[in-house]
Design an enzyme around this catalytic site. Structure first.
Site, short mmCIF file in Angstrom:
data_model
loop_
_atom_site.label_atom_id
_atom_site.label_comp_id
_atom_site.label_asym_id
_atom_site.label_seq_id
_atom_site.Cartn_x
_atom_site.Cartn_y
_atom_site.Cartn_z
CE LYS A 97 -7.46 -1.96 5.78
NZ LYS A 97 -6.26 -1.34 5.26
N GLY A 179 -4.76 13.92 2.86
CA GLY A 179 -4.30 12.59 2.52
C GLY A 179 -4.73 11.51 3.50
CE LYS A 197 -7.45 -1.14 9.63
NZ LYS A 197 -7.29 0.33 9.74
#
Length: 438
Positions: A97, A179, A197
């Site tokens: 991105k 995570g 994005k």
């Protein structure tokens, strides 16, 4: 095909190509043979990846394949490798991105000049199919706005603050333990990931090149448990939103692209997006309102999007065809943030005494910002009767005033807040949040 990068997503792609080789070949119309995997350290084993495929010669590898999948991340050497691959006649699939937001026009131009594909479904919102609908399904429509939760880390953090009353630091620590967040979460928390994005979504939706530098960006670092509690009391939730919209100005049509925390009514479709999930809400002239929802990150979901692009690109090569180009013919101007129009919630800590509300309302009126509602509640501290309105008394009392405005420009609101902060009875401007989704 060649794979650049063998991290969380790359290793999933490599394993899937081996485990599902027969089925993928049937879908693509030809075997998808992996000729090499470029890594920094070829001596380190990767679970489920044939060690003989590992190489540190990424530059040489891109000349040995007709499809190159880039999962390295960052700007360089990813940009140079992809341009070199396209010059050599290879089609490209990427999940990068940041690269697309910064150098998208250069990459799209190179693909067109060389007659190859450039696909990037995994670059925005992981497994959620949003790139192809904007580029293909809505090609005959006019997209008016794209509103999305496109960063799973910040959505998880804000959701934990909303449902459990956690402070931001504690919720972020939990995200790291699970995570969802990197050891250095700056790109997520400060909005850089979502801004990249947003640039990609706006480019596709409005057929206009939008670099990341043109995206207004604010992160969630300043959001407190008190902000979240005030939102809950008002029947709202705070989300980090990527907003891309067409706007009309005195000199014609333009677009605005922004990323910032905002209040959403709890009955808005995006308000119910929980945990680390993503969702993108699209408003189109003919199709109306569309919503795309799903897992926005993670190795397996993102690999799904990458493999979908790989199969599509491979099918094009088998059939000697190409996918649709990213069109940038509209070239609409990107309007500055000061011209953005929305509603606002301003939370003030004030002295609770007669005349305070009238003084604050006068400042809003002088700056052309109309007040829709005002809520008052006492703040902890010495209490001695009275009220912040125009009656009562009470030296020593403090109150929280939550002012929600009608639609105003960002510039007018900023000037209003600066002036309100100078009112003697205002102890602090506790927060300013935009109200979206109406």
């Amino acid at each position: 095909m060649a794979l650049l990068g063998c991290g969380v997503v790359g290793s999933e792609v490599a394993r899937a190509l081996t485990a599902n080789a027969q089925e993928l070949a049937a879908r693509a119309g030809a075997p998808l043979k992996l000729v090499g995997v470029a890594v920094r350290d070829a001596s380190r084993p990767r679970d489920g990846v044939d060690p003989s495929l590992l190489t540190t010669d990424a530059a040489g590898l891109v000349h040995r394949a007709d499809v190159v999948v880039e999962l390295v991340g960052g700007l360089e050497p990813a940009r140079a490798l992809l341009l070199d691959a396209m010059r050599a006649g290879a089609s490209v699939v990427t999940a990068n991105k940041a690269l697309l937001a910064e150098h998208g026009r250069e990459l799209h131009t190179a693909a067109a000049e060389r007659g190859v594909d450039l696909y990037f479904e995994a670059a925005v919102a992981g497994a959620i199919p949003i790139i192809r609908p904007l580029r293909e399904s809505l090609a005959g429509d006019r997209v008016e706005a794209v509103l999305g939760i496109v960063n799973g880390t910040t959505n998880y953090v804000l959701d934990q603050m909303d449902t459990g009353g956690a402070e931001l630091a504690d919720a972020l620590r939990a995200a790291q333990e699970l995570g969802y967040a990197e050891a250095d979460p700056t790109a997520d928390v400060e909005g850089y990931d979502a801004a990249a994005k947003a640039a990609i979504l706006a480019t596709l939706a409005f057929h206009t090149p939008v670099p990341a530098a043109d995206v207004h960006r604010e992160g969630i670092a300043g959001i407190t448990a008190a902000d979240v509690a005030a939102a809950r009391e008002a029947g709202s939730v705070i989300k980090l939103l990527a907003i891309c919209e067409r706007v009309q100005g005195p000199d014609g049509e333009g677009i605005q692209v922004r990323v910032h925390p905002a209040l959403l009514s709890r009955d808005h479709p995006l308000a119910g997006v929980r945990g680390a999930f993503n969702a993108v809400f699209v408003k189109a002239a003919a199709a109306g309102r569309l919503m795309f929802y799903g897992q926005g990150a993670g190795g397996v979901p993102t690999a799904s999007a990458v493999l979908g692009d790989v199969v599509t690109v491979a099918r094009h090569r088998v059939d000697s065809g190409l996918g649709p180009r990213v069109l940038e013919h509209a070239d609409l101007p990107v309007r500055p943030m000061g011209q953005a129009r929305t509603r606002y919630q301003v939370r003030l800590d004030v002295a609770d005494r007669p005349g305070v509300l009238a003084a604050i309302a006068q400042v809003f009126a002088e700056h052309g910002v109309s007040i829709e509602t005002v809520r008052q509640s006492a703040l902890p501290g010495p209490q001695a009767g009275g009220g912040a309105g125009d009656g009562g008394g009470g030296a020593g009392r403090t109150a929280s005033l939550v002012v929600v405005t009608h639609t105003a420009t960002d510039a007018a609101l900023a000037a209003t807040v600066a002036a309100v902060a100078e009112v003697d009875a205002v102890a602090a401007v506790a927060s300013v949040l935009r109200v979206e989704g109406d």
